[in-house]
Scaffold this motif. Structure first.
Motif, PDB file in Angstrom:
ATOM      1  N   LEU A 194     107.582 -51.498 -30.752  1.00 41.06           N
ATOM      2  CA  LEU A 194     108.095 -50.141 -30.543  1.00 41.06           C
ATOM      3  C   LEU A 194     107.411 -49.124 -31.452  1.00 41.06           C
ATOM      4  CD1 LEU A 194     111.947 -50.751 -30.143  1.00 41.06           C
ATOM      5  CD2 LEU A 194     110.092 -50.997 -28.470  1.00 41.06           C
ATOM      6  N   ALA A 195     107.153 -49.507 -32.701  1.00 43.95           N
ATOM      7  CA  ALA A 195     106.483 -48.593 -33.627  1.00 43.95           C
ATOM      8  C   ALA A 195     105.077 -48.271 -33.123  1.00 43.95           C
ATOM      9  CB  ALA A 195     106.417 -49.209 -35.023  1.00 43.95           C
ATOM     10  N   ALA A 221     106.565 -36.184 -28.820  1.00 41.58           N
ATOM     11  CA  ALA A 221     105.808 -34.986 -29.189  1.00 41.58           C
ATOM     12  C   ALA A 221     105.566 -34.950 -30.699  1.00 41.58           C
ATOM     13  CB  ALA A 221     106.560 -33.732 -28.750  1.00 41.58           C
ATOM     14  N   PHE A 222     104.305 -35.111 -31.081  1.00 44.04           N
ATOM     15  CA  PHE A 222     103.865 -34.934 -32.465  1.00 44.04           C
ATOM     16  C   PHE A 222     102.758 -33.884 -32.472  1.00 44.04           C
ATOM     17  CE2 PHE A 222     105.503 -39.310 -32.660  1.00 44.04           C
ATOM     18  CZ  PHE A 222     106.219 -39.287 -33.853  1.00 44.04           C
ATOM     19  N   LEU A 226      97.429 -35.246 -35.391  1.00 39.26           N
ATOM     20  CA  LEU A 226      97.824 -36.430 -36.158  1.00 39.26           C
ATOM     21  C   LEU A 226      97.215 -37.699 -35.576  1.00 39.26           C
ATOM     22  CD1 LEU A 226     101.627 -35.906 -36.934  1.00 39.26           C
ATOM     23  CD2 LEU A 226      99.632 -35.287 -38.313  1.00 39.26           C
ATOM     24  N   THR A 227      96.721 -38.576 -36.456  1.00 33.49           N
ATOM     25  CA  THR A 227      96.273 -39.897 -36.038  1.00 33.49           C
ATOM     26  C   THR A 227      97.501 -40.775 -35.827  1.00 33.49           C
ATOM     27  OG1 THR A 227      96.180 -40.790 -38.279  1.00 33.49           O
ATOM     28  CG2 THR A 227      94.210 -39.628 -37.464  1.00 33.49           C
ATOM     29  N   ARG A 232     103.145 -42.245 -38.062  1.00 34.93           N
ATOM     30  CA  ARG A 232     104.122 -43.148 -38.683  1.00 34.93           C
ATOM     31  C   ARG A 232     104.751 -42.530 -39.930  1.00 34.93           C
ATOM     32  NH1 ARG A 232     103.588 -48.837 -37.173  1.00 34.93           N
ATOM     33  NH2 ARG A 232     102.032 -49.056 -35.513  1.00 34.93           N
ATOM     34  N   ASP A 233     104.046 -41.605 -40.551  1.00 36.81           N
ATOM     35  CA  ASP A 233     104.574 -40.938 -41.751  1.00 36.81           C
ATOM     36  C   ASP A 233     105.323 -39.647 -41.434  1.00 36.81           C
ATOM     37  OD1 ASP A 233     103.509 -42.848 -43.500  1.00 36.81           O
ATOM     38  OD2 ASP A 233     101.561 -41.830 -43.578  1.00 36.81           O
ATOM     39  N   HIS A 234     105.313 -39.235 -40.165  1.00 36.44           N
ATOM     40  CA  HIS A 234     105.954 -37.975 -39.774  1.00 36.44           C
ATOM     41  C   HIS A 234     107.472 -38.135 -39.752  1.00 36.44           C
ATOM     42  CE1 HIS A 234     106.969 -34.459 -37.286  1.00 36.44           C
ATOM     43  NE2 HIS A 234     105.814 -33.964 -37.667  1.00 36.44           N
ATOM     44  N   ALA A 235     108.163 -37.049 -40.040  1.00 33.73           N
ATOM     45  CA  ALA A 235     109.627 -37.079 -40.113  1.00 33.73           C
ATOM     46  C   ALA A 235     110.273 -37.507 -38.794  1.00 33.73           C
ATOM     47  CB  ALA A 235     110.145 -35.713 -40.542  1.00 33.73           C
TER      48      ALA A 235
END
Length: 252
Positions: A194-195, A221-222, A226-227, A232-235
């Protein structure tokens, strides 16, 4: 949103064995847009990989798949599997140019493009190495270059990172996701992770248990720049992960 590249309508498939018929997919319908990265997740045996086989034409089933290629032509399709399927008796250069060779497209211009891609993706200095002399991540990057040199319009990715250890898997999924983003390719990824789906996809299809039906489709939506690793580090990463986890468990 870009224009539609593929429309799947009422896809169904059943396995036939000596013990009878086992439904795997039941009336699955969705659209895929150009330059979109779509991920498909769901329980084991729900027909995720079968969808890719139906799209590629490897498996006959019921329902319809309509392609909207330029000038009315069917888009070219590239397929990446769990294993890289590199040939040990050919070095990296010979492996990545195999498709061009078979298609009689190994022109000077295309071979120069191969050289540029190998350089861009950290493989040029290993072009004379055999696959066994490469790391698992480098082998998968070589497999992706082999697929991309034929300029497919659509990439089908069937758990291409699952044979790698966890640390390598993170690195390679980031590399390959970034490459697909840079090359502006349309892709469908089948994964149990899932990640991985959240870090790569623009939309995620969640299938039910067998026979697989669409439980829901979740847009992701990011910020565009972003890579996958930065996602993975996004809030919002945890929010999407928990939402998909909840949908899967409620569905089960």
């Amino acid at each position: 949103m870009d224009s539609v590249l593929l429309k799947a309508q009422e896809l169904s498939y059943s396995y036939h064995t000596l013990n009878g018929e086992t439904p795997a997919l039941d009336r699955v319908s969705f659209c895929l847009y150009r330059k979109e990265f779509l991920a498909i997740v769901g329980p084991s045996g729900c027909g995720k990989s079968t969808i890719l086989s139906l799209i590629a034409g490897f498996t006959p089933g019921s329902g319809g798949i309509t392609f909207y290629g330029e000038n009315g032509h069917q888009p070219g399709i590239g397929y990446m599997l769990q294993h890289d399927l590199l040939f040990e008796w050919r070095n990296v250069w010979q492996n990545v140019t195999l498709g061009l060779e078979i298609a009689h497209k190994d022109t000077a211009r295309n071979l120069e493009r191969v050289r540029r891609m190998l350089s861009d993706y950290g493989l040029l200095e290993f072009q004379h190495k055999k696959p066994s002399q490469l790391s698992g991540g480098m082998r998968q990057r070589a497999a992706l270059v082999r697929t991309l040199v034929l300029k497919p319009d659509l990439l089908l990715l069937d758990e291409p990172f699952s044979a790698l250890d966890y640390q390598t898997r993170l690195s390679v999924s980031n590399d390959i996701g970034s490459i697909i983003q840079k090359e502006k390719k349309t892709a469908i990824l089948v994964t149990h992770d899932l990640a991985e789906a959240v870090s790569l996809a623009d939309r995620i299809i969640i299938l039910t248990e067998r026979p697989g039906r669409i439980h829901c489709i979740i847009p992701v939506a990011f910020p565009e720049q972003l890579t996958p690793m930065e996602r993975r580090d996004h809030a919002d990463f945890k929010t999407y992960f928990n939402l998909i986890w909840k949908e899967l468990n409620e569905n089960a």
